[in-house]
Design a protein around this motif. Structure first.
Motif, PDB file in Angstrom:
ATOM      1  N   GLY A  44       0.831  -1.200   0.000  1.00 44.92           N
ATOM      2  CA  GLY A  44       0.000   0.000   0.000  1.00 44.92           C
ATOM      3  C   GLY A  44       0.867   1.253   0.000  1.00 44.92           C
ATOM      4  O   GLY A  44       2.040   1.234   0.362  1.00 44.92           O
ATOM      5  N   ASN A  45       0.265   2.351  -0.425  1.00 49.90           N
ATOM      6  CA  ASN A  45       1.053   3.578  -0.475  1.00 49.90           C
ATOM      7  C   ASN A  45       1.161   4.211   0.908  1.00 49.90           C
ATOM      8  O   ASN A  45       0.287   4.093   1.743  1.00 49.90           O
ATOM      9  N   GLU A  46       2.253   4.891   1.120  1.00 47.44           N
ATOM     10  CA  GLU A  46       2.491   5.596   2.370  1.00 47.44           C
ATOM     11  C   GLU A  46       1.812   6.963   2.281  1.00 47.44           C
ATOM     12  O   GLU A  46       1.655   7.513   1.193  1.00 47.44           O
ATOM     13  N   PRO A  47       1.440   7.560   3.404  1.00 46.01           N
ATOM     14  CA  PRO A  47       0.832   8.888   3.344  1.00 46.01           C
ATOM     15  C   PRO A  47       1.734   9.915   2.652  1.00 46.01           C
ATOM     16  O   PRO A  47       1.248  10.827   2.004  1.00 46.01           O
ATOM     17  N   ALA A  48       3.049   9.764   2.756  1.00 47.75           N
ATOM     18  CA  ALA A  48       3.960  10.712   2.140  1.00 47.75           C
ATOM     19  C   ALA A  48       3.915  10.630   0.616  1.00 47.75           C
ATOM     20  O   ALA A  48       4.275  11.580  -0.070  1.00 47.75           O
ATOM     21  N   ASP A  49       3.464   9.511   0.069  1.00 49.50           N
ATOM     22  CA  ASP A  49       3.408   9.350  -1.380  1.00 49.50           C
ATOM     23  C   ASP A  49       2.377  10.268  -2.025  1.00 49.50           C
ATOM     24  O   ASP A  49       2.470  10.579  -3.198  1.00 49.50           O
ATOM     25  N   ASN A  50       1.383  10.697  -1.278  1.00 48.81           N
ATOM     26  CA  ASN A  50       0.296  11.475  -1.849  1.00 48.81           C
ATOM     27  C   ASN A  50       0.377  12.965  -1.525  1.00 48.81           C
ATOM     28  O   ASN A  50      -0.566  13.689  -1.777  1.00 48.81           O
TER      29      ASN A  50
END
Length: 70
Positions: A44-50
């Protein structure tokens, strides 16, 4: 209208293989579902990715240069 022959023992014997096949397919589908959930959880994507990029962090192109295509 009822069935002409209701020999339940004979019917159990006839339906054993299809029921076992359906059980195997259902079990396989559950294993695939658990694998999908685990894969999505791990990758899953990390919050920092978005995080959006701040407008002042983008450098404007110098005179005569074109901005790279996105």
């Amino acid at each position: 209208m009822s069935a002409p022959e209701t020999n339940t023992e004979k019917q159990k014997k006839r339906h054993k293989t299809p029921l076992a096949g359906m059980g195997i397919v259902t079990g396989f589908a559950l294993v695939l579902l658990v694998a999908l959930i685990a894969f999505l959880s791990i990758n899953g994507n990390e919050p920092a990715d978005n995080e959006p990029v701040a407008a002042d962090a983008i450098e404007p192109a110098a005179e005569g240069e074109t901005a790279p295509a996105e």
